[in-house]
Motif scaffolding. Structure first.
Motif, PDB file in Angstrom:
ATOM      1  N   THR A 146       0.804  -1.220   0.000  1.00 31.16           N
ATOM      2  CA  THR A 146       0.000   0.000   0.000  1.00 31.16           C
ATOM      3  C   THR A 146       0.839   1.274   0.000  1.00 31.16           C
ATOM      4  O   THR A 146       0.302   2.371  -0.001  1.00 31.16           O
ATOM      5  CB  THR A 146      -0.935   0.042   1.224  1.00 31.16           C
ATOM      6  N   ASP A 147       2.175   1.120  -0.002  1.00 32.21           N
ATOM      7  CA  ASP A 147       3.013   2.310  -0.141  1.00 32.21           C
ATOM      8  C   ASP A 147       3.128   2.682  -1.616  1.00 32.21           C
ATOM      9  O   ASP A 147       2.997   1.829  -2.492  1.00 32.21           O
ATOM     10  CB  ASP A 147       4.417   2.052   0.411  1.00 32.21           C
ATOM     11  N   THR A 148       3.377   3.950  -1.839  1.00 31.19           N
ATOM     12  CA  THR A 148       3.619   4.412  -3.210  1.00 31.19           C
ATOM     13  C   THR A 148       5.078   4.845  -3.323  1.00 31.19           C
ATOM     14  O   THR A 148       5.787   4.942  -2.330  1.00 31.19           O
ATOM     15  CB  THR A 148       2.692   5.586  -3.574  1.00 31.19           C
ATOM     16  N   MET A 149       5.488   5.122  -4.571  1.00 33.37           N
ATOM     17  CA  MET A 149       6.911   5.405  -4.801  1.00 33.37           C
ATOM     18  C   MET A 149       7.240   6.881  -4.625  1.00 33.37           C
ATOM     19  O   MET A 149       6.441   7.745  -4.971  1.00 33.37           O
ATOM     20  CB  MET A 149       7.293   5.025  -6.235  1.00 33.37           C
ATOM     21  N   ASP A 150       8.447   7.118  -4.155  1.00 32.97           N
ATOM     22  CA  ASP A 150       9.041   8.458  -4.168  1.00 32.97           C
ATOM     23  C   ASP A 150       8.882   9.049  -5.576  1.00 32.97           C
ATOM     24  O   ASP A 150       9.126   8.366  -6.573  1.00 32.97           O
ATOM     25  CB  ASP A 150      10.540   8.283  -3.834  1.00 32.97           C
ATOM     26  N   THR A 151       8.486  10.319  -5.645  1.00 32.01           N
ATOM     27  CA  THR A 151       8.261  10.895  -6.978  1.00 32.01           C
ATOM     28  C   THR A 151       9.566  11.147  -7.740  1.00 32.01           C
ATOM     29  O   THR A 151       9.526  11.465  -8.928  1.00 32.01           O
ATOM     30  CB  THR A 151       7.473  12.217  -6.898  1.00 32.01           C
ATOM     31  N   PHE A 152      10.700  11.006  -7.071  1.00 29.03           N
ATOM     32  CA  PHE A 152      11.960  11.092  -7.817  1.00 29.03           C
ATOM     33  C   PHE A 152      12.091   9.943  -8.814  1.00 29.03           C
ATOM     34  O   PHE A 152      12.877  10.021  -9.755  1.00 29.03           O
ATOM     35  CB  PHE A 152      13.163  11.085  -6.868  1.00 29.03           C
ATOM     36  N   MET A 153      11.319   8.856  -8.605  1.00 25.42           N
ATOM     37  CA  MET A 153      11.284   7.777  -9.599  1.00 25.42           C
ATOM     38  C   MET A 153      10.786   8.334 -10.929  1.00 25.42           C
ATOM     39  O   MET A 153      11.318   8.029 -11.992  1.00 25.42           O
ATOM     40  CB  MET A 153      10.307   6.671  -9.172  1.00 25.42           C
ATOM     41  N   ASP A 154       9.712   9.120 -10.860  1.00 24.71           N
ATOM     42  CA  ASP A 154       9.084   9.648 -12.080  1.00 24.71           C
ATOM     43  C   ASP A 154      10.071  10.483 -12.886  1.00 24.71           C
ATOM     44  O   ASP A 154      10.126  10.416 -14.108  1.00 24.71           O
ATOM     45  CB  ASP A 154       7.888  10.541 -11.731  1.00 24.71           C
ATOM     46  N   SER A 155      10.840  11.305 -12.152  1.00 24.27           N
ATOM     47  CA  SER A 155      11.710  12.252 -12.859  1.00 24.27           C
ATOM     48  C   SER A 155      13.059  11.639 -13.219  1.00 24.27           C
ATOM     49  O   SER A 155      13.900  12.309 -13.798  1.00 24.27           O
ATOM     50  CB  SER A 155      11.898  13.515 -12.021  1.00 24.27           C
ATOM     51  N   SER A 156      13.257  10.371 -12.891  1.00 17.11           N
ATOM     52  CA  SER A 156      14.553   9.754 -13.178  1.00 17.11           C
ATOM     53  C   SER A 156      14.686   9.300 -14.627  1.00 17.11           C
ATOM     54  O   SER A 156      15.783   9.010 -15.079  1.00 17.11           O
ATOM     55  CB  SER A 156      14.787   8.545 -12.263  1.00 17.11           C
ATOM     56  N   TRP A 157      13.558   9.226 -15.339  1.00 15.37           N
ATOM     57  CA  TRP A 157      13.664   8.750 -16.721  1.00 15.37           C
ATOM     58  C   TRP A 157      12.703   9.454 -17.671  1.00 15.37           C
ATOM     59  O   TRP A 157      12.625   9.112 -18.849  1.00 15.37           O
ATOM     60  CB  TRP A 157      13.439   7.233 -16.760  1.00 15.37           C
ATOM     61  N   TYR A 158      12.019  10.488 -17.206  1.00 15.34           N
ATOM     62  CA  TYR A 158      10.989  11.142 -18.025  1.00 15.34           C
ATOM     63  C   TYR A 158      11.516  11.655 -19.355  1.00 15.34           C
ATOM     64  O   TYR A 158      10.813  11.671 -20.363  1.00 15.34           O
ATOM     65  CB  TYR A 158      10.355  12.295 -17.235  1.00 15.34           C
ATOM     66  N   PHE A 159      12.771  12.087 -19.353  1.00 19.95           N
ATOM     67  CA  PHE A 159      13.341  12.723 -20.556  1.00 19.95           C
ATOM     68  C   PHE A 159      13.572  11.714 -21.671  1.00 19.95           C
ATOM     69  O   PHE A 159      13.800  12.103 -22.810  1.00 19.95           O
ATOM     70  CB  PHE A 159      14.638  13.452 -20.190  1.00 19.95           C
ATOM     71  N   TYR A 160      13.521  10.417 -21.340  1.00 18.01           N
ATOM     72  CA  TYR A 160      13.552   9.396 -22.397  1.00 18.01           C
ATOM     73  C   TYR A 160      12.186   9.305 -23.076  1.00 18.01           C
ATOM     74  O   TYR A 160      12.080   9.083 -24.268  1.00 18.01           O
ATOM     75  CB  TYR A 160      13.888   8.026 -21.809  1.00 18.01           C
ATOM     76  N   ARG A 161      11.156   9.466 -22.263  1.00 13.59           N
ATOM     77  CA  ARG A 161       9.785   9.266 -22.724  1.00 13.59           C
ATOM     78  C   ARG A 161       9.405  10.309 -23.780  1.00 13.59           C
ATOM     79  O   ARG A 161       8.599  10.044 -24.655  1.00 13.59           O
ATOM     80  CB  ARG A 161       8.864   9.352 -21.507  1.00 13.59           C
ATOM     81  N   ALA A 189       3.342   2.244 -26.119  1.00 12.96           N
ATOM     82  CA  ALA A 189       2.598   1.488 -25.109  1.00 12.96           C
ATOM     83  C   ALA A 189       3.214   0.125 -24.845  1.00 12.96           C
ATOM     84  O   ALA A 189       2.827  -0.569 -23.915  1.00 12.96           O
ATOM     85  CB  ALA A 189       1.145   1.321 -25.558  1.00 12.96           C
ATOM     86  N   THR A 190       4.187  -0.263 -25.655  1.00 12.86           N
ATOM     87  CA  THR A 190       4.737  -1.611 -25.537  1.00 12.86           C
ATOM     88  C   THR A 190       6.036  -1.660 -24.742  1.00 12.86           C
ATOM     89  O   THR A 190       6.541  -2.735 -24.450  1.00 12.86           O
ATOM     90  CB  THR A 190       5.023  -2.179 -26.929  1.00 12.86           C
ATOM     91  N   ALA A 191       6.589  -0.510 -24.455  1.00 14.60           N
ATOM     92  CA  ALA A 191       7.863  -0.448 -23.737  1.00 14.60           C
ATOM     93  C   ALA A 191       7.974   0.930 -23.116  1.00 14.60           C
ATOM     94  O   ALA A 191       7.290   1.863 -23.538  1.00 14.60           O
ATOM     95  CB  ALA A 191       9.028  -0.680 -24.697  1.00 14.60           C
ATOM     96  N   PRO A 192       8.845   1.063 -22.091  1.00 11.06           N
ATOM     97  CA  PRO A 192       8.986   2.401 -21.497  1.00 11.06           C
ATOM     98  C   PRO A 192       9.545   3.414 -22.481  1.00 11.06           C
ATOM     99  O   PRO A 192       9.170   4.585 -22.458  1.00 11.06           O
ATOM    100  CB  PRO A 192       9.951   2.172 -20.330  1.00 11.06           C
ATOM    101  N   ILE A 193      10.451   2.950 -23.326  1.00 15.81           N
ATOM    102  CA  ILE A 193      11.051   3.880 -24.285  1.00 15.81           C
ATOM    103  C   ILE A 193      11.147   3.230 -25.657  1.00 15.81           C
ATOM    104  O   ILE A 193      11.156   2.002 -25.784  1.00 15.81           O
ATOM    105  CB  ILE A 193      12.470   4.326 -23.847  1.00 15.81           C
ATOM    106  N   ASN A 194      11.221   4.086 -26.651  1.00 17.42           N
ATOM    107  CA  ASN A 194      11.416   3.632 -28.021  1.00 17.42           C
ATOM    108  C   ASN A 194      12.908   3.693 -28.296  1.00 17.42           C
ATOM    109  O   ASN A 194      13.504   4.766 -28.394  1.00 17.42           O
ATOM    110  CB  ASN A 194      10.637   4.578 -28.950  1.00 17.42           C
ATOM    111  N   LYS A 195      13.524   2.511 -28.393  1.00 19.83           N
ATOM    112  CA  LYS A 195      14.982   2.456 -28.493  1.00 19.83           C
ATOM    113  C   LYS A 195      15.513   3.227 -29.694  1.00 19.83           C
ATOM    114  O   LYS A 195      16.562   3.864 -29.615  1.00 19.83           O
ATOM    115  CB  LYS A 195      15.434   0.999 -28.623  1.00 19.83           C
ATOM    116  N   GLU A 196      14.802   3.118 -30.819  1.00 16.22           N
ATOM    117  CA  GLU A 196      15.269   3.791 -32.034  1.00 16.22           C
ATOM    118  C   GLU A 196      15.258   5.297 -31.849  1.00 16.22           C
ATOM    119  O   GLU A 196      16.201   5.998 -32.204  1.00 16.22           O
ATOM    120  CB  GLU A 196      14.387   3.401 -33.228  1.00 16.22           C
TER     121      GLU A 196
END
Ligand SMILES: [Zn+2]
Ligand SMILES: [Zn+2]
Length: 835
Positions: free
Chosen positions: A497-512, A519-526
């Motif tokens: 029932t715990d949620t994640m530190d929001t620093f998780m969100d900002s740790s990879w957003y710039f890839y997105r 929708a099939t993966a966190p990032i598009n490798k190409e």
């Protein structure tokens, strides 16, 4: 053109055009050079503030410059949309956090669009939607698979008001950063951790690749990681026959050890209490030091306090027993939670031991000093390496050799060993909050901890939840969420029932951003392959350690699971200064906030942007000045009217490079104007490539405007050829477009262009045209300034020398003297030595 500068109309017109023409929309174009400009994503707090305006104006100037230089630009923005403030607002107003979040996002998006930043809005992301946070869960599961996510009981800082765990940085003066009068307490909780310590060495090592990061940030990260090479040594607690392991980086000083310091929460303390002759006194001391240690954690200069436990421990090197003390500055999380006190050779130990009357014993003397260990007690600790004295078999060795030998001997005799310690701790990501990413774990009575299978992601936040701000995690009160079935055995089970530190969100957003809807993966490798690394990241220095370390850690994990093939995500970092008013950072609580939207309404976005870039170099703090804003507005009005006045008759005129014939036939007046225009362009171009002193770029543009004003009469009388005037005006407008893009596009159109400036190329300056015709040389005779001469800029040393010696004043001063030597420092001065 309209003869009057009307920013509201101009800005509305161009924002509409830019949107209609999709001017800022970009796609990967393999083979074409790219440039990724990134500004730190904002938290949707409701309104943009001047810090945002500054951050985004810097990024936009760069994006526009690189765009005109021909690069394919990625310039995205999004929202760091989970977090406490929305949840707190929701508790207060009994509404759902998403309502606040999305209405704030809408409002801030409108404000950013009003600012006219060149964002590709199709790439906008918000981290609070399941389409995004499912990938936080996915990353978490990948880390769990690799042993990088684990659960442990840990002692945490807890704010009874926030009902949540606080990071050390969120503890200010022993109190909560949000609740300045609520003392932080400690609690033991089962928490999820990410094993960032596994990457500590890489995080240090890869700094070699970060050559375009500010030195200051790298130093802060180095200190945060806090690597130290040292020795573990086992003392023995007398009477209890219990080993007490200490960590030291200076085992060479161990013969000067006069006490051992323990953290008040060291596991041994319980045993000491159980065996103490005065348990009541000791219990009270432990509580006192514990409280003081919470404060000491965050305040480096807090007074050092301690208490004698009444026990002693034996030093294995010399068999001597020294007292065991509790000390508030020894942290259980660092090293072993126990250290030796060597007051003669450590400042902190010195301060503590002299304060408490513990002996000070010199065992290191500077290289070359008389080896006199009987010297009087020193006035300060001698912390440098030197030569050992009064150190048994090691006496006479140099510190460096002694550390190696003594560590080796500890290993050989089984009372210690060499080790590497880090200050950085594993990243505790559990939060007892609602508005964050649910941690995708299930607890089963039979199977224990079971990860949610990947194909069951996302674990969605239940929309119906009662937020009270009291007690345990809000999700624990939602039975439909908590009660589930075990993926392994199918029996009833319970969700985390715990949620994640929001620093998780900002740790990879710039890839997105490179493919925000995949929708099939966190990032598009190409897409990542094309756009990465981030060429320029821009944000505040306050993110130097947490965010900027976590995002580096994430990238390394992503590399290890095969998502990316590089070590570091950001090639270059820029940290901008703060916006200050009346002596302190603008903040609502200080009541010194200037609202950007009011400035947009009064002066326009261009004035606001121009002012904020003109008022200070971007890395410095900026002291707000209302009259400065007025000045920026007047300047834009002046530029507008000047260009508008000439625009109609220049519309059909060609501009740009001069033909050889035109070059040869320049009148002196034209030559002066051409030179000034190319000089300005040269300075701004060189500056944009390296230093970003937008303030001097803008003042250069202002000087060019002055120059152009001087030519006004000539331009109207027609003694300056229209093509030459037009070129100068176009340079000016192009430069201006970096800082005040709306009015620049309006003027550019007025000069006869059908497309916005971003589609034009940045003009190249002509070094020859920018060169001064003549240079002035001061002439010194025997070190005294005697004359100034004008020499053609192209003149060689010989010519400068001849001209100096032929100068009338120089001849006068040389009368009766013999010239011994003439030194010409090119472009600087002439120095004559005569007797
Ligand atoms: Zn609080
Ligand atoms: Zn089960």
């Amino acid at each position: 053109m309209d003869p009057n500068y009307n920013p509201q109309d101009i800005e509305a017109k161009w924002q509409k055009r830019w949107a209609e023409e999709k001017l800022f929309a970009t796609e990967a174009e393999p083979g074409r050079p790219k440039y990724y400009v990134l500004e730190m994503l904002p938290y949707p707090s409701g309104d943009i503030h001047m810090g945002h305006v500054r951050n985004y104006s810097i990024g936009d100037a760069l994006a526009r410059y690189m765009g005109m230089k021909g690069f394919n630009i990625l310039h995205p923005i999004g929202w760091d949309a989970f977090g406490l403030p929305a949840e707190n607002a929701a508790i207060k107003h009994q509404r759902h956090p998403s309502e606040f979040t999305f209405s704030y996002i809408d409002r801030m998006r409108g404000q950013l669009q009003r600012l006219g930043v060149s964002y590709d809005w199709r790439r906008e992301i918000a981290t609070c939607v399941p389409e995004y946070y499912r990938w936080n869960q996915w990353f978490f599961l990948k880390m769990y698979e690799r042993g990088l996510a684990y659960r442990k009981q840990s002692r945490v800082n807890w704010c009874p008001q926030c009902e949540t765990v606080l990071a050390n940085e969120q503890v200010v003066d022993g109190c909560c950063w949000r609740h300045e009068d609520t003392p932080v307490i400690e609690r033991d909780l089962e928490q999820w951790f990410l094993k960032i310590t596994d990457y500590a060495e890489q995080l240090l090592d890869d700094m070699k690749q970060m050559v375009r990061w500010p030195e200051r940030v790298l130093t802060m990260q180095q200190n945060w990681i806090g690597k130290s090479v040292g020795t573990l040594v086992d003392f023995t607690v007398d009477d209890l026959w219990k080993p007490l392991r200490i960590f030291t980086t200076r085992v060479d000083t161990i013969f000067g050890c006069t006490a051992v310091f323990l953290a008040p929460d060291h596991p041994l303390v319980e045993m000491l209490l159980a065996n103490s002759k005065e348990p009541t006194r000791l219990r009270a001391e432990v509580e006192r030091i514990k409280f003081s240690s919470i404060q000491a954690r965050v305040e480096a200069d807090l007074a050092k306090v301690g208490a004698d436990t009444g026990f002693t421990a034996r030093n294995p090197y010399n068999g001597e027993s020294v007292p065991i003390w509790l000390a508030n500055f020894v942290l259980m999380e660092y090293g072993t939670g126990a250290i030796m006190a060597v007051p003669a050779h450590d400042e902190r130990d010195y301060e503590f031991c002299t304060g408490y009357g513990l002996p000070v014993r010199t065992v290191i003397v500077p290289e070359g000093a008389a080896a006199n260990a009987e010297a009087n007690a020193p006035l300060h600790a001698m912390v440098d390496y030197g030569r050992l004295v009064d150190s048994g078999p090691y006496t006479g060795l140099k510190s460096e050799e002694a550390i190696v030998r003594m560590t080796r001997d500890a290993e050989a005799n089984g009372f210690g060993k060499g080790t590497v310690q880090y200050r950085i701790k594993d990243w505790g990501i559990s939060r007892q909050r609602y508005w964050g990413t649910p941690i995708p774990m299930i607890y089963c009575e039979t199977d224990g901890i079971v990860p949610v299978p990947e194909n069951q992601l996302p674990v969605v936040l239940p929309p119906d939840v009662k937020l009270t701000g009291q007690g345990r995690s809000p999700l624990a009160n939602v039975p439909e969420f908590v009660n589930t079935t075990c993926p392994k055995c199918g029996k009833p089970a319970r969700r985390e029932t715990d949620t994640m530190d929001t620093f998780m969100d900002s740790s990879w957003y710039f890839y997105r951003y490179t493919d925000p809807t995949i929708a099939t993966a966190p990032i598009n490798k190409e897409a990542v392959k094309y756009w990465f690394p981030v060429d320029q990241y821009i944000g505040g220095i306050e993110h130097a350690i947490l965010h900027l370390i976590y995002m580096r850690f994430f990238t390394k994990v992503m590399r290890d699971i095969g998502l990316v093939d590089f070590d570091e995500p950001v090639a270059r970092l820029f940290t901008q200064g703060m916006v200050i008013k009346d002596g302190s950072k603008m903040s609502k609580s200080k009541g010194n906030v200037v609202d950007p939207t009011q400035l947009f309404a009064k002066y326009g976005a261009d004035t606001t942007r121009l002012y904020i870039l003109f008022a200070a170099p971007p890395e410095n703090d900026l002291e707000w000045s209302d009259s400065g804003v007025e000045g920026a507005f007047r300047f834009l009005g002046r530029v507008y009217r000047m260009v508008a006045k000439h625009a109609d008759k220049l519309q059909g005129v060609g501009a740009g490079n001069l033909t050889a014939q035109e070059r040869a036939s320049l009148t002196p007046e034209e030559r002066r104007l051409v030179r000034k225009a190319h000089q300005t362009l040269r300075r701004v171009t060189e500056d944009m490539e390296e230093r970003w002193h937008f303030n001097t770029d803008i003042s250069d543009a202002m000087k060019l405007v002055n120059e152009l004003t001087d030519f006004d009469a000539a331009a109207e009388a027609g003694t300056i050829r229209p093509a030459i005037l037009k070129t100068a005006l176009e340079f000016l407008v192009t430069i201006l477009s970096l800082f005040a893009p709306h009015v620049a596009d309006e003027l550019w159109e007025g000069l006869g262009h059908s497309e916005p400036l971003l589609k034009a190329s940045w003009p190249a300056f002509d070094a020859e045209l920018a060169a001064e015709d003549e240079l002035e040389y001061p002439v010194q005779i025997n070190g005294k300034l005697r004359a100034r001469i004008q020499v053609a800029a192209s003149a060689g040393e010989e010519e400068v020398r001849a001209k100096a010696l032929a100068d009338e004043k120089v001849i006068q001063h040389l009368a009766g003297l013999r010239v011994v030597k003439v030194i010409v420092v090119p472009q600087k001065l002439v120095s004559i030595v005569a007797r």
